[in-house]
Design a protein around this motif. Structure first.
Motif, PDB file in Angstrom:
ATOM      1  N   SER A 459       1.654  -2.345  -1.250  1.00 42.72           N
ATOM      2  CA  SER A 459       0.692  -3.186  -1.830  1.00 42.72           C
ATOM      3  C   SER A 459      -0.038  -2.434  -2.858  1.00 42.72           C
ATOM      4  N   GLN A 460      -0.950  -3.013  -3.590  1.00 45.99           N
ATOM      5  CA  GLN A 460      -1.605  -2.161  -4.612  1.00 45.99           C
ATOM      6  C   GLN A 460      -2.656  -1.360  -4.135  1.00 45.99           C
ATOM      7  N   ALA A 461      -2.989  -1.400  -2.821  1.00 49.34           N
ATOM      8  CA  ALA A 461      -4.273  -0.627  -2.439  1.00 49.34           C
ATOM      9  C   ALA A 461      -3.654   0.767  -1.998  1.00 49.34           C
ATOM     10  N   ASN A 462      -4.521   1.670  -2.059  1.00 49.97           N
ATOM     11  CA  ASN A 462      -4.392   3.108  -1.634  1.00 49.97           C
ATOM     12  C   ASN A 462      -4.378   3.165  -0.255  1.00 49.97           C
ATOM     13  N   ARG A 463      -3.733   4.333   0.320  1.00 50.15           N
ATOM     14  CA  ARG A 463      -3.614   4.711   1.942  1.00 50.15           C
ATOM     15  C   ARG A 463      -3.711   5.948   2.214  1.00 50.15           C
ATOM     16  N   LEU A 464      -4.284   6.282   3.215  1.00 54.79           N
ATOM     17  CA  LEU A 464      -4.411   7.677   4.012  1.00 54.79           C
ATOM     18  C   LEU A 464      -3.903   7.706   5.234  1.00 54.79           C
ATOM     19  N   ILE A 479      -2.336   8.415  12.731  1.00 53.35           N
ATOM     20  CA  ILE A 479      -3.078   7.246  12.184  1.00 53.35           C
ATOM     21  C   ILE A 479      -3.016   6.812  10.644  1.00 53.35           C
ATOM     22  N   SER A 480      -3.028   5.606  10.312  1.00 52.78           N
ATOM     23  CA  SER A 480      -3.171   5.273   8.821  1.00 52.78           C
ATOM     24  C   SER A 480      -4.484   4.311   8.574  1.00 52.78           C
ATOM     25  N   TYR A 481      -5.089   4.669   7.620  1.00 54.02           N
ATOM     26  CA  TYR A 481      -6.376   4.066   7.139  1.00 54.02           C
ATOM     27  C   TYR A 481      -5.956   3.080   5.997  1.00 54.02           C
ATOM     28  N   ASP A 482      -5.718   2.026   6.272  1.00 56.20           N
ATOM     29  CA  ASP A 482      -5.364   0.905   5.232  1.00 56.20           C
ATOM     30  C   ASP A 482      -6.436   0.078   4.523  1.00 56.20           C
ATOM     31  N   PHE A 483      -6.107  -0.314   3.303  1.00 52.44           N
ATOM     32  CA  PHE A 483      -7.222  -0.846   2.587  1.00 52.44           C
ATOM     33  C   PHE A 483      -6.463  -2.236   1.987  1.00 52.44           C
ATOM     34  N   THR A 484      -7.244  -3.502   1.940  1.00 54.67           N
ATOM     35  CA  THR A 484      -6.773  -4.623   1.282  1.00 54.67           C
ATOM     36  C   THR A 484      -6.906  -4.590  -0.111  1.00 54.67           C
ATOM     37  N   PRO A 488     -12.926  -5.063  -3.972  1.00 53.65           N
ATOM     38  CA  PRO A 488     -13.320  -4.306  -5.309  1.00 53.65           C
ATOM     39  C   PRO A 488     -14.199  -3.023  -4.842  1.00 53.65           C
ATOM     40  N   LYS A 489     -14.863  -2.863  -3.657  1.00 54.14           N
ATOM     41  CA  LYS A 489     -15.765  -1.777  -3.412  1.00 54.14           C
ATOM     42  C   LYS A 489     -15.561  -0.521  -3.724  1.00 54.14           C
ATOM     43  N   ARG A 490     -16.267   0.141  -4.273  1.00 54.77           N
ATOM     44  CA  ARG A 490     -16.096   1.865  -4.531  1.00 54.77           C
ATOM     45  C   ARG A 490     -15.570   2.529  -3.347  1.00 54.77           C
ATOM     46  N   THR A 491     -15.963   2.068  -2.271  1.00 58.27           N
ATOM     47  CA  THR A 491     -15.729   3.006  -1.110  1.00 58.27           C
ATOM     48  C   THR A 491     -14.367   2.262  -0.536  1.00 58.27           C
ATOM     49  N   GLN A 492     -13.728   1.564  -1.147  1.00 61.18           N
ATOM     50  CA  GLN A 492     -12.321   1.312  -0.896  1.00 61.18           C
ATOM     51  C   GLN A 492     -11.218   1.969  -1.725  1.00 61.18           C
ATOM     52  N   ASP A 493     -11.784   2.981  -2.520  1.00 65.26           N
ATOM     53  CA  ASP A 493     -10.855   3.760  -3.499  1.00 65.26           C
ATOM     54  C   ASP A 493     -11.187   5.118  -2.922  1.00 65.26           C
ATOM     55  N   LEU A 494     -10.034   5.662  -2.557  1.00 67.12           N
ATOM     56  CA  LEU A 494     -10.020   7.153  -1.856  1.00 67.12           C
ATOM     57  C   LEU A 494     -10.351   8.316  -2.913  1.00 67.12           C
ATOM     58  N   GLU A 515     -14.314   2.810   3.372  1.00 71.04           N
ATOM     59  CA  GLU A 515     -14.270   2.018   4.428  1.00 71.04           C
ATOM     60  C   GLU A 515     -13.067   1.315   4.393  1.00 71.04           C
ATOM     61  N   HIS A 516     -12.232   1.452   5.540  1.00 71.21           N
ATOM     62  CA  HIS A 516     -11.080   0.794   5.583  1.00 71.21           C
ATOM     63  C   HIS A 516     -10.979  -0.588   6.395  1.00 71.21           C
TER      64      HIS A 516
END
Length: 936
Positions: A459-464, A479-484, A488-494, A515-516
């Motif tokens: 998706s267009q979201a980042n991942r860790l 473990i993966s940390y996945d984001f929707t 738009p929250k700033r804490t969704q941007d790695l 915050e994943h």
């Protein structure tokens, strides 16, 4: 299996895409950028999902060079300059014009002055004073990953059988379109022999001849395969097969049908006798540890000419071994042992997998195929020897049931000595504690390894992704940390918040803690194989991933299910999303963390945070080293478990799909150890007393396969009609069939209640949450099925009608969809009820009920209605005979010999983009079926 996956390739794809470190990018000069903004950005912008290059305010020089849109110092060789100089009427002229001169949608060419700005800029780029550093910008990563997904290196496996090479070609070049109900099916899990017995859609030549002829056509020829929408150089262009691949297909066609395998039927009576004799020869004290699986139902399936429908059972044998060792906490891998000459009956010793009698009892309690009375004396002795209720368990059912929730999750929890919690409990922390480590403590000490990516390839979201060492035995925990992408929250941007999650307390600044939304866990078992888990951000266990966030394009319903979807994705462990004989070389090429260098260069963290970031975010060499270690650990274990019996496809997924696939008369007969004729005779004798059996018998007689979930629901009725008795079992809420709702459906059925109600057996009382009070009967026969991409399609009709009465079919979908509705009468006519001859749209909006009525006619018997659905539209290429508002077809116009809809085609969602030359995959067409009985 990643929690949010495209083709179920989340963790593996992300870990192993070749991504380079970033440096400062070179901006576009002001006059040029202004021209791009005014003339180009409407189309060439990430938000439009149009073709590259992107030409908008965030475009960079490096991106345009990488995309080959321009060649520094050489305007005549630059694609941008070439296209702005094309004639006004040329379809590839830039700026693109949607209309003709005078239309509101017309876009004029650039003026000479505007062209000169671009030409002078490109020319100046070649001057020695203009340094051009090839650096990948943040925006360029979108392009890079999308390009990587469509241009990953592909190499045909060598040293394998010709059939496996053909399957590889189909899986690599054809499966994106030809999977599911889209005929012909061309992917890695099909039976190749049928192409030499079935005709093509025109009925004029063998299907194999048609497939190969189209694959050998010239690249620019109409109808060639793989289909290409665009021209050479365009994004939508798909090349023809290469010479080597064409040669393989020619040899396959020349060789003809794979050599027919003739087999003697292995009856259930013979299976019981084999197991009894095996136990009798084993030490008495050890008999209680032995259990048995059988493949005789698959071994017995025959084609119409009497040859084996599955000539090679070795991949399925490999599936049983790999799965049962994937449900084991024993550090040693042990393959089940064949005890008969044709290798249809396999013995296991529970001790080899650290199982006890209760572990087997859990599996057996759900077993719905426990036929009794085959040989009562031997069955009774087997029960005394082993303490089991069923003498054997079918291997295909075991793999299907144990590779998905709830059974898969129950067994993994039991292996870890855990109880599955209810509600919102943090199950993830329980799993980590069982494995001997504390994730947050490891993170605080810098004793973990991370790699972050701005775009996941899913998706267009980042991942860790993050790796820990398991403390209790050698192995890795990922473990993966996945984001929707919707948050738009700033804490969704790695890049802004690299030091999460908040509960790890890695930073005193909450703005620096991501915050994943959820994640996937892949961890080694002591034997080197892997186990899987899906969770929310709070650690709650999930049985399936949220379909509104991610979908699995390998499945018709697009649902990602824990266990089986993970096994399909991680079929070679932690690996790239490609297949290649020398996979290790491709696995490590270009591996690098992307997030760490960006954050360090931005210098937004304090000293303590920066030092922790450097510890956690791994340099390329370290990341590649641990990936290689984990990759080799899994492959070594898998090789030991399967002994190279599996072909190029993942064996567990193959046997899982074999069980789930539509059931023909031959396949159903094999499950009872009968011939097709014996089965049909017995069913037809009982059909007059049961509308259910009438529908089943008439479907099979006409060559229409039955859906496994529907057949499993009616298995008690079929077994009784054939003279068998089934052992009591608890209905299992297979996640693939709808979970607990499916289990309740069986538990409330007349057949189940009549068979087991009132019995004192504790077995029938297990899972009391599933066995509620009997539901009130309904005047309508209702069915519901999953739609592609989520939602349900609900069908209702009167269960019994008399000739001359009006049938009223109600259709309602819980999401927007397109449908076509067909009536299969008892005299084998097929009528398109909707849209038929009404010229109405196939589109049906969500929750809008459609009622279709018709007057029933002779002859009486079992009749069916099938509703075909698709997200993008459905086209029927067959020409029917007009009868009022309806269209009538001959059976072979609509259906292939396997009963699949040969004339129906899914239409891509974005027709406009398709017409403009973009390569779009047709939407999948799925079917929902409902039946009734018509009395004369």
């Amino acid at each position: 299996m990643p929690i949010y996956a495209n083709r179920c390739r989340l963790l593996a794809s992300v870990i192993l895409l070749g991504l380079s470190s970033l440096s400062e990018a070179t901006p576009i000069p002001g006059p040029v950028q202004k021209l791009f903004d005014v003339k180009c950005a409407d189309c060439h912008h990430p938000d439009t999902d149009d073709e590259y290059p992107y030409l908008h305010p965030k475009s960079t020089l490096e991106e345009l060079i990488e995309e080959e849109a321009l060649v520094p110092g050489k305007p005549d060789e630059s694609a941008i300059i070439k296209r702005i100089n094309l004639a006004d009427g040329h379809k590839r002229r830039m700026p693109k014009s949607r209309g003709k001169v005078g239309d509101d949608s017309y876009s004029p060419p650039l003026t000479d002055a505007e062209k000169k700005i671009l030409v002078d800029w490109v020319t100046a780029l070649g001057a020695p004073s203009t340094p051009v550093v090839k650096v990948e910008s943040t925006v360029a990563l979108t392009k890079q990953i999308k390009k990587a997904q469509t241009s990953l290196p592909k190499q045909m496996p060598s040293g394998v059988h010709l059939d496996e090479k053909v399957l590889w070609i189909f899986d690599t070049h054809c499966s994106a379109c030809h999977t599911g109900d889209y005929e012909p099916e061309l992917h890695g899990g099909i039976n190749l022999s049928r192409f030499f017995t079935e005709k093509d859609s025109d009925g004029k030549q063998l299907a194999a001849e048609s497939i190969v002829e189209r694959a050998l056509r010239q690249s620019d020829a109409s109808g060639r395969m793989p289909k290409s929408k665009g021209e050479v150089g365009q994004k939508s262009y798909r090349p023809s097969l290469n010479d080597t691949e064409k040669e393989v297909l020619e040899k396959w066609l020349e060789a003809g049908r794979p050599k027919a395998v003739k087999r003697e039927l292995v009856s259930n009576l013979a299976v019981i006798d084999t197991i009894f004799k095996d136990l009798r020869e084993l030490p008495e004290a050890h008999r209680k540890f032995y259990r048995y699986f059988t493949f005789n139902n698959l071994y017995n399936i025959r084609e119409e000419d009497g040859s084996a429908a599955i000539p090679d059972l070795d991949p399925h044998r490999a599936a049983l071994s790999k799965l049962i060792n994937s449900l084991s906490m024993n550090a040693k891998i042990t393959r089940p042992k064949a005890i008969d000459s044709v290798k249809t009956v396999y013995r296991i010793d529970l001790r080899h997998y650290n199982w006890d009698a209760s572990d087997w009892h859990r599996v057996e309690s759900y077993y719905p195929y426990g036929l009794k009375g085959i040989n009562q004396r031997q069955e009774s002795l087997i029960r005394d020897y082993t303490g089991t209720n069923s003498s054997f368990v079918r291997a295909d059912w075991f793999v299907f049931a144990s590779a998905q929730p709830p059974l898969y999750d129950e067994m993994i929890a039991d292996m870890l000595k855990l109880e599955l919690p209810a509600g919102e409990a943090d199950y993830l922390s329980m799993v980590e504690h069982s494995l001997g480590f504390n994730r947050n403590q490891n993170l605080q000490a810098g004793h973990a390894l991370r790699a972050g990516f701005q775009f996941s390839g899913v998706s267009q979201a980042n991942r860790l992704i993050e790796r820990h060492e398991i403390a209790n035995y050698p192995g890795a925990y990922w473990i993966s940390y996945d984001f929707t992408p919707l948050n738009p929250k700033r804490t969704q941007d790695l890049k802004m918040a690299p030091l999460g999650p908040p509960e790890a307390h890695l930073s005193s600044d909450p703005e620096h803690a991501f915050e994943h939304d959820g994640g996937e866990v892949v961890f080694n078992l002591p034997n080197g194989l892997q186990a899987y888990l899906l969770t929310t951000a709070k650690g709650k266990r999930l049985q399936r991933a949220p379909i509104e966030i991610v979908q699995d394009s390998n499945r018709q319903d697009s649902v990602i299910i824990n266990g089986i979807s993970c096994m399909g994705c991680h079929d070679q462990g932690i690996k790239p999303a490609i297949r290649a004989p020398l996979a290790l070389a491709k696995t490590l090429r270009g591996m690098t963390d992307e997030i760490g260098p960006i954050v360090l260069a931005a210098d937004t963290l304090n000293f303590k945070e920066t030092q922790l970031l450097k510890k956690l975010y791994a340099p390329p060499a370290k990341l590649q080293s641990v990936i290689k270690e984990d990759f080799e650990r899994f492959l070594t274990a898998e090789h030991e478990a399967t002994a190279d019996l599996a072909n190029s496809t993942e064996p567990i997924v193959g046997l899982y799909n074999e069980f789930k696939s539509p059931v023909t008369a031959n396949k159903l007969a094999s499950e009872f150890g009968l011939t097709r004729q014996e089965l049909m005779t017995l069913l037809e004798e009982s059909a007059t007393d049961s509308s259910t059996l009438s529908v089943i018998a008439s479907s099979l007689k006409r060559g229409l396969p039955l859906r496994r979930e529907n057949l499993l629901r009616e298995y008690l009725i079929i077994a009784a009609a054939l003279g068998y008795e089934l052992a009591p079992f608890t209905p299992l809420g297979y996640e693939d069939f709808g979970g607990d709702a499916y289990a309740r459906l069986i538990a409330h059925s007349d057949a189940y209640l009549e068979a087991f109600e009132g019995q004192t057996s504790q077995l029938a009382k297990l899972k009391t949450s599933v066995l509620h009070d009997r539901l009130k009967g309904s005047a309508l026969n209702s069915q519901s099925s999953l739609l592609p991409g989520g939602g349900k399609l609900k069908l209702s009709i009167q269960p019994i009608l008399k000739v001359g009465q009006t049938a009223n079919l109600e259709v309602v979908a819980t999401r927007d969809t397109h449908i076509r509705v067909y009536h299969y009468s008892s005299d084998q006519h097929i009528t398109e009820l909707y849209p038929g001859n009404t010229k109405r749209s196939t589109f049906r909006p969500r929750n809008k009920k459609l009622t279709i009525s018709w007057t029933t006619t002779k002859p009486g018997g079992a009749e069916q209605v099938i509703v075909y659905s698709s997200k993008g539209g459905i086209k029927n290429v067959a020409k029917g005979t007009v009868t009022g508002d309806f269209l009538v077809f001959k059976k072979d116009q609509l259906l292939s010999p396997r009963g699949m809809p040969r004339s129906l085609r899914g239409i891509p969602m974005n027709i406009k983009a398709s017409e403009e030359g973009h390569s779009l995959v047709p939407e999948k067409v799925t079917q929902s079926r409902i039946g009734y009985f018509l009395h004369e």
